[in-house]
Enzyme design. Sequence first.
Site, short mmCIF file in Angstrom:
data_model
loop_
_atom_site.label_atom_id
_atom_site.label_comp_id
_atom_site.label_asym_id
_atom_site.label_seq_id
_atom_site.Cartn_x
_atom_site.Cartn_y
_atom_site.Cartn_z
N ALA A 145 9.13 9.31 -5.64
CA ALA A 145 8.17 8.65 -4.75
C ALA A 145 7.22 9.66 -4.11
O ALA A 145 7.52 10.84 -4.01
CB ALA A 145 8.92 7.88 -3.66
N LYS A 146 6.07 9.17 -3.70
CA LYS A 146 5.19 9.93 -2.82
C LYS A 146 4.55 8.94 -1.85
O LYS A 146 4.74 7.74 -1.99
CB LYS A 146 4.16 10.72 -3.61
CG LYS A 146 3.29 9.91 -4.54
CD LYS A 146 2.37 10.84 -5.32
CE LYS A 146 1.49 10.06 -6.28
NZ LYS A 146 0.62 10.96 -7.05
N GLY A 147 3.79 9.47 -0.89
CA GLY A 147 3.26 8.60 0.15
C GLY A 147 2.26 7.60 -0.38
O GLY A 147 1.51 7.89 -1.31
N VAL A 148 2.24 6.40 0.22
CA VAL A 148 1.20 5.44 -0.12
C VAL A 148 0.35 5.09 1.11
O VAL A 148 -0.67 4.43 0.98
CB VAL A 148 1.75 4.12 -0.69
CG1 VAL A 148 2.27 4.33 -2.08
CG2 VAL A 148 2.79 3.52 0.21
N GLY A 149 0.80 5.51 2.31
CA GLY A 149 0.04 5.19 3.51
C GLY A 149 -1.34 5.84 3.41
O GLY A 149 -1.45 7.04 3.24
N GLU A 150 -2.37 5.04 3.48
CA GLU A 150 -3.76 5.49 3.44
C GLU A 150 -4.18 6.05 2.07
O GLU A 150 -5.33 6.46 1.91
CB GLU A 150 -4.04 6.54 4.53
CG GLU A 150 -3.80 5.97 5.92
CD GLU A 150 -4.10 6.96 7.02
OE1 GLU A 150 -4.63 8.03 6.73
OE2 GLU A 150 -3.82 6.63 8.18
#
Lengths: 166, 241
Positions: free
Chosen positions: B191-196
């Site tokens: 996974a990696k960030g999806v926020g923004e």
Amino acid sequence: MKIEIRTVINGRELEAAVKPNQTLLEFLRDDLSLRGSVEGCGVGVCGSCTVLVEGRPVSSCLVLATNIEDKQVTTIEGLAVGDELDPVQQAFLEHQAFQCGYCTPGMIMATKALLSSNPRPTEEEVRDYLSGNICRCGTYAEVLAAVKSLSEKTTTQTTQPLASRR
Amino acid sequence: MGSAARQAAHQIRQQLLEIGARVLEADVEDLELVEGFLAVKGVPEKRRSIAQLFQARFGAAVGNMVGSYDNQTTGGLDPRTGKGKGSAFFFLSACAAEVEVDTETGKIAVQQVVTAVDAGKAVNPRQCHLQNEGSMIMSLGSALFEEMVFDNGQPINSTFLEYMPPSMEDHPQKFRSLLVETPHPEGPFGAKGVGEAGLGPVEPAIGNAVANALGGIRFKDLPLRPDRVLAAVRSVRGEGA
């Protein structure tokens, strides 16, 4: 200087002494510890502090506490009956119609007011009515879906007058 | 951060196993965690709940167990050349928008938006979609309405009365969020960030759609305010602004 008021908050009659310049929001949060209503903008345009006075939605940051003399006020805390959530609260939960949740109490109170005046609103009517409630997380599609699900249900579930639900 | 949290959780699991090994007089390798209980493999009746393990370790069913982990991502820039791997995580997203422009008022209505974000691995897909939607509406706001206006250094629109974030009426009639999953080698479970992550391409997509609708008129300033749009349309038509 303080002014004595008599009022009904979430079905409970009470007497209180309030400052002349105290807002309804400050009265609810600071004096009554009803902290579900929150201040977003403080100038009456974001809708986060929406409560119902005599069944009508108001921005409690703009209403003075003295204005609710002899009036019935319903806040987000007054919706659930025991452990049973209000249908609007339940619908918001089921549709995950929030992310951070800051706007949610106001959003739910505004929805409550919308459905009691208009049990089966069209999508356009919902968008128009709830445009006064800002959601910075942008979870508008889910709120819309939640409200739609309520307007499709039988009207008796959502439109009981608030006073009779106490 | 996700990787560090995952490693820290692993450490706590290991600590629980070690407490269990003492309590159950067994080797750590012979223990397993099943449905909130620590049991000896093959002997399901020899088991302890996590509360019982805490009781054994701390003398009470509550206590603090700390797991910690430093997660250092690889890469970095070479100070001499300035080249190298600038960030462990690059965020990829795409957006398509359909708009209607009223050439009499200059007002833009965004009809339809589709955004796609590479989440690496969507651990909570529902939440990823909500983040994607939030990115879309936030970026739509900065494309069309949101602007900080200063007068001699003083902000003059610092309340929601003058600074307009999008409301439900501005939410496109049609919106779709797509998640692409390309496992990231350094992220927890890929996974990696999806926020923004979805913020970037929304403004260009809206800008391109507006240019397309107006026969190629390009704007160099955001937000695409009605007065800017109207002035551009009039100047192309040869009318006075």
